[in-house]
Design a protein around this motif. Sequence first.
Motif, PDB file in Angstrom:
ATOM      1  N   ARG A 107     -40.322  18.198 -17.896  1.00  0.00           N
ATOM      2  CA  ARG A 107     -41.615  17.919 -17.258  1.00  0.00           C
ATOM      3  C   ARG A 107     -41.457  17.086 -15.974  1.00  0.00           C
ATOM      4  O   ARG A 107     -42.382  16.413 -15.543  1.00  0.00           O
ATOM      5  N   GLY A 108     -40.266  17.145 -15.396  1.00  0.00           N
ATOM      6  CA  GLY A 108     -40.048  16.476 -14.115  1.00  0.00           C
ATOM      7  C   GLY A 108     -40.703  17.255 -12.984  1.00  0.00           C
ATOM      8  O   GLY A 108     -41.325  18.300 -13.197  1.00  0.00           O
ATOM      9  N   SER A 109     -40.534  16.744 -11.746  1.00  0.00           N
ATOM     10  CA  SER A 109     -41.183  17.453 -10.640  1.00  0.00           C
ATOM     11  C   SER A 109     -40.368  17.385  -9.355  1.00  0.00           C
ATOM     12  O   SER A 109     -39.644  16.423  -9.109  1.00  0.00           O
ATOM     13  N   PHE A 110     -40.527  18.455  -8.567  1.00  0.00           N
ATOM     14  CA  PHE A 110     -39.983  18.512  -7.213  1.00  0.00           C
ATOM     15  C   PHE A 110     -41.150  18.539  -6.229  1.00  0.00           C
ATOM     16  O   PHE A 110     -42.137  19.242  -6.459  1.00  0.00           O
ATOM     17  N   GLU A 136     -42.486  27.363   1.560  1.00  0.00           N
ATOM     18  CA  GLU A 136     -43.696  27.518   0.744  1.00  0.00           C
ATOM     19  C   GLU A 136     -43.570  28.733  -0.187  1.00  0.00           C
ATOM     20  O   GLU A 136     -44.053  28.701  -1.328  1.00  0.00           O
ATOM     21  N   GLY A 137     -42.916  29.787   0.276  1.00  0.00           N
ATOM     22  CA  GLY A 137     -42.688  30.952  -0.588  1.00  0.00           C
ATOM     23  C   GLY A 137     -41.828  30.586  -1.775  1.00  0.00           C
ATOM     24  O   GLY A 137     -42.111  30.978  -2.919  1.00  0.00           O
ATOM     25  N   PHE A 138     -40.802  29.809  -1.512  1.00  0.00           N
ATOM     26  CA  PHE A 138     -39.925  29.363  -2.606  1.00  0.00           C
ATOM     27  C   PHE A 138     -40.706  28.523  -3.612  1.00  0.00           C
ATOM     28  O   PHE A 138     -40.550  28.687  -4.828  1.00  0.00           O
ATOM     29  N   VAL A 139     -41.531  27.628  -3.105  1.00  0.00           N
ATOM     30  CA  VAL A 139     -42.293  26.742  -4.002  1.00  0.00           C
ATOM     31  C   VAL A 139     -43.212  27.566  -4.912  1.00  0.00           C
ATOM     32  O   VAL A 139     -43.248  27.373  -6.136  1.00  0.00           O
ATOM     33  N   LYS A 140     -43.942  28.509  -4.320  1.00  0.00           N
ATOM     34  CA  LYS A 140     -44.914  29.282  -5.117  1.00  0.00           C
ATOM     35  C   LYS A 140     -44.208  30.171  -6.141  1.00  0.00           C
ATOM     36  O   LYS A 140     -44.652  30.302  -7.284  1.00  0.00           O
ATOM     37  N   ALA A 141     -43.116  30.811  -5.738  1.00  0.00           N
ATOM     38  CA  ALA A 141     -42.426  31.716  -6.654  1.00  0.00           C
ATOM     39  C   ALA A 141     -41.656  30.950  -7.722  1.00  0.00           C
ATOM     40  O   ALA A 141     -41.738  31.279  -8.920  1.00  0.00           O
ATOM     41  N   SER A 142     -40.938  29.914  -7.320  1.00  0.00           N
ATOM     42  CA  SER A 142     -40.108  29.203  -8.300  1.00  0.00           C
ATOM     43  C   SER A 142     -40.960  28.461  -9.319  1.00  0.00           C
ATOM     44  O   SER A 142     -40.511  28.226 -10.449  1.00  0.00           O
ATOM     45  N   ALA A 143     -42.200  28.116  -8.942  1.00  0.00           N
ATOM     46  CA  ALA A 143     -43.086  27.431  -9.899  1.00  0.00           C
ATOM     47  C   ALA A 143     -43.315  28.274 -11.146  1.00  0.00           C
ATOM     48  O   ALA A 143     -43.562  27.738 -12.229  1.00  0.00           O
ATOM     49  N   THR A 144     -43.229  29.604 -11.002  1.00  0.00           N
ATOM     50  CA  THR A 144     -43.456  30.484 -12.157  1.00  0.00           C
ATOM     51  C   THR A 144     -42.209  30.616 -13.028  1.00  0.00           C
ATOM     52  O   THR A 144     -42.268  31.194 -14.104  1.00  0.00           O
ATOM     53  N   GLU A 145     -41.072  30.106 -12.523  1.00  0.00           N
ATOM     54  CA  GLU A 145     -39.806  30.317 -13.226  1.00  0.00           C
ATOM     55  C   GLU A 145     -39.147  29.040 -13.713  1.00  0.00           C
ATOM     56  O   GLU A 145     -38.182  29.105 -14.481  1.00  0.00           O
ATOM     57  N   LEU A 146     -39.594  27.893 -13.244  1.00  0.00           N
ATOM     58  CA  LEU A 146     -38.890  26.660 -13.609  1.00  0.00           C
ATOM     59  C   LEU A 146     -39.012  26.417 -15.111  1.00  0.00           C
ATOM     60  O   LEU A 146     -40.102  26.577 -15.688  1.00  0.00           O
ATOM     61  N   PRO A 147     -37.927  26.004 -15.762  1.00  0.00           N
ATOM     62  CA  PRO A 147     -37.935  25.803 -17.214  1.00  0.00           C
ATOM     63  C   PRO A 147     -38.446  24.410 -17.593  1.00  0.00           C
ATOM     64  O   PRO A 147     -38.666  23.556 -16.730  1.00  0.00           O
ATOM     65  N   ARG A 148     -38.608  24.192 -18.873  1.00  0.00           N
ATOM     66  CA  ARG A 148     -38.814  22.864 -19.480  1.00  0.00           C
ATOM     67  C   ARG A 148     -40.008  22.104 -18.928  1.00  0.00           C
ATOM     68  O   ARG A 148     -40.022  20.883 -18.903  1.00  0.00           O
ATOM     69  N   GLY A 149     -41.002  22.849 -18.412  1.00  0.00           N
ATOM     70  CA  GLY A 149     -42.188  22.171 -17.891  1.00  0.00           C
ATOM     71  C   GLY A 149     -41.965  21.485 -16.559  1.00  0.00           C
ATOM     72  O   GLY A 149     -42.807  20.695 -16.099  1.00  0.00           O
ATOM     73  N   VAL A 150     -40.846  21.801 -15.905  1.00  0.00           N
ATOM     74  CA  VAL A 150     -40.578  21.205 -14.589  1.00  0.00           C
ATOM     75  C   VAL A 150     -41.531  21.829 -13.567  1.00  0.00           C
ATOM     76  O   VAL A 150     -41.758  23.037 -13.568  1.00  0.00           O
ATOM     77  N   ARG A 151     -42.100  20.999 -12.697  1.00  0.00           N
ATOM     78  CA  ARG A 151     -43.087  21.455 -11.712  1.00  0.00           C
ATOM     79  C   ARG A 151     -42.500  21.388 -10.302  1.00  0.00           C
ATOM     80  O   ARG A 151     -41.536  20.657 -10.059  1.00  0.00           O
ATOM     81  N   ILE A 152     -43.124  22.142  -9.386  1.00  0.00           N
ATOM     82  CA  ILE A 152     -42.715  22.069  -7.978  1.00  0.00           C
ATOM     83  C   ILE A 152     -43.938  22.250  -7.091  1.00  0.00           C
ATOM     84  O   ILE A 152     -44.798  23.107  -7.356  1.00  0.00           O
ATOM     85  N   ASN A 153     -44.024  21.421  -6.066  1.00  0.00           N
ATOM     86  CA  ASN A 153     -45.116  21.511  -5.089  1.00  0.00           C
ATOM     87  C   ASN A 153     -44.555  21.216  -3.703  1.00  0.00           C
ATOM     88  O   ASN A 153     -43.383  20.869  -3.557  1.00  0.00           O
ATOM     89  N   CYS A 154     -45.422  21.347  -2.730  1.00  0.00           N
ATOM     90  CA  CYS A 154     -45.000  21.172  -1.346  1.00  0.00           C
ATOM     91  C   CYS A 154     -46.087  20.398  -0.594  1.00  0.00           C
ATOM     92  O   CYS A 154     -47.278  20.650  -0.803  1.00  0.00           O
ATOM     93  N   VAL A 155     -45.657  19.477   0.250  1.00  0.00           N
ATOM     94  CA  VAL A 155     -46.596  18.765   1.115  1.00  0.00           C
ATOM     95  C   VAL A 155     -46.463  19.344   2.523  1.00  0.00           C
ATOM     96  O   VAL A 155     -45.355  19.495   3.046  1.00  0.00           O
ATOM     97  N   SER A 156     -47.597  19.688   3.120  1.00  0.00           N
ATOM     98  CA  SER A 156     -47.595  20.306   4.448  1.00  0.00           C
ATOM     99  C   SER A 156     -48.404  19.444   5.415  1.00  0.00           C
ATOM    100  O   SER A 156     -49.618  19.622   5.550  1.00  0.00           O
ATOM    101  N   PRO A 157     -47.727  18.500   6.106  1.00  0.00           N
ATOM    102  CA  PRO A 157     -48.470  17.633   7.018  1.00  0.00           C
ATOM    103  C   PRO A 157     -48.685  18.285   8.384  1.00  0.00           C
ATOM    104  O   PRO A 157     -47.889  19.112   8.813  1.00  0.00           O
ATOM    105  N   THR A 158     -49.748  17.871   9.065  1.00  0.00           N
ATOM    106  CA  THR A 158     -49.823  18.116  10.500  1.00  0.00           C
ATOM    107  C   THR A 158     -48.932  17.072  11.182  1.00  0.00           C
ATOM    108  O   THR A 158     -48.204  16.323  10.509  1.00  0.00           O
TER     109      THR A 158
END
Length: 205
Positions: A107-110, A136-158
């Motif tokens: 349940r960790g996060s990236f 961003e493509g990697f973040v959206k796709a890998s979120a569906t595959e990460l094991p053990r409840g691990v999460r991934i998100n992305c911050v997109s600043p101006t």
Amino acid sequence: MKVIVVGTGTIGAAVRDTLAAHGHEVLSVGRTSGDRRADITDTASLRALFAGVAGAGGFDAVACAAGDVFPAPLEQTTDQQWADSVAAKGMGQINLVRAALPHIADRGSFTLVSGVLTDEFTQAATIGATVNHMVEGFVKASATELPRGVRINCVSPTVLTESVAYHPYFPGFPPVPAAEVALAYLRALANPFTGRVLKLHRTDG
Ligand SMILES: NC(=O)c1ccc[n+]([C@@H]2O[C@H](COP(=O)([O-])OP(=O)(O)OC[C@H]3O[C@@H](n4cnc5c(N)ncnc54)[C@H](OP(=O)(O)O)[C@@H]3O)[C@@H](O)[C@H]2O)c1
């Protein structure tokens, strides 16, 4: 939570301060500064970093605020500029996740970083826009595959208020303070969502 923050610059320093202020334990990582050294373009250095931290008690989250891209007019861009940009902000962040994944807590996060150039096209920014889409493509796709409840998100600043050298490249773009960007990292880290791109663009008006 114990959080590894990669990048000690404008965004990385603000993320470190904000996470620490909210009670998280931060280990900062840079090429030439921070608590530990690693280069996101060097997978061996990433593997050594994460294995070392795992052996010393483990970690719950990784936040990345590193990865250079070259600004250049498209017709003047070189093979080297494209390759270096993809290797740093693109594959560098992807390999960061791949190297940390065997060691990160359940349940960790990236949290990775892209930027406004994904959605807003400015002068001489095609490399940046392309690499941001990769991240961003990697973040959206890998979120569906990460094991053990691990999460991934992305911050997109101006463009950041503090990054005054970049302001001439963003005419008409209201900047965002680093402290606000850091809050988005905290939001991604401390809430249960995954596969999201948190935009701090201020260009909707
Ligand atoms: N600043 C902005 O306005 C803005 C807006 C949108 C998106 N972004 C994105 O946010 C990220 C960070 O921006 P920033 O303004 O905070 O940058 P910054 O102030 O230049 O700091 C970059 C940090 O990343 C580290 N770093 C760079 N390449 C690295 C590598 N290959 N391996 C390990 N560490 C590396 C640097 O370490 P050393 O100093 O030791 O080399 C430094 O600590 C970048 O990807 C940028 O594209 C920035």
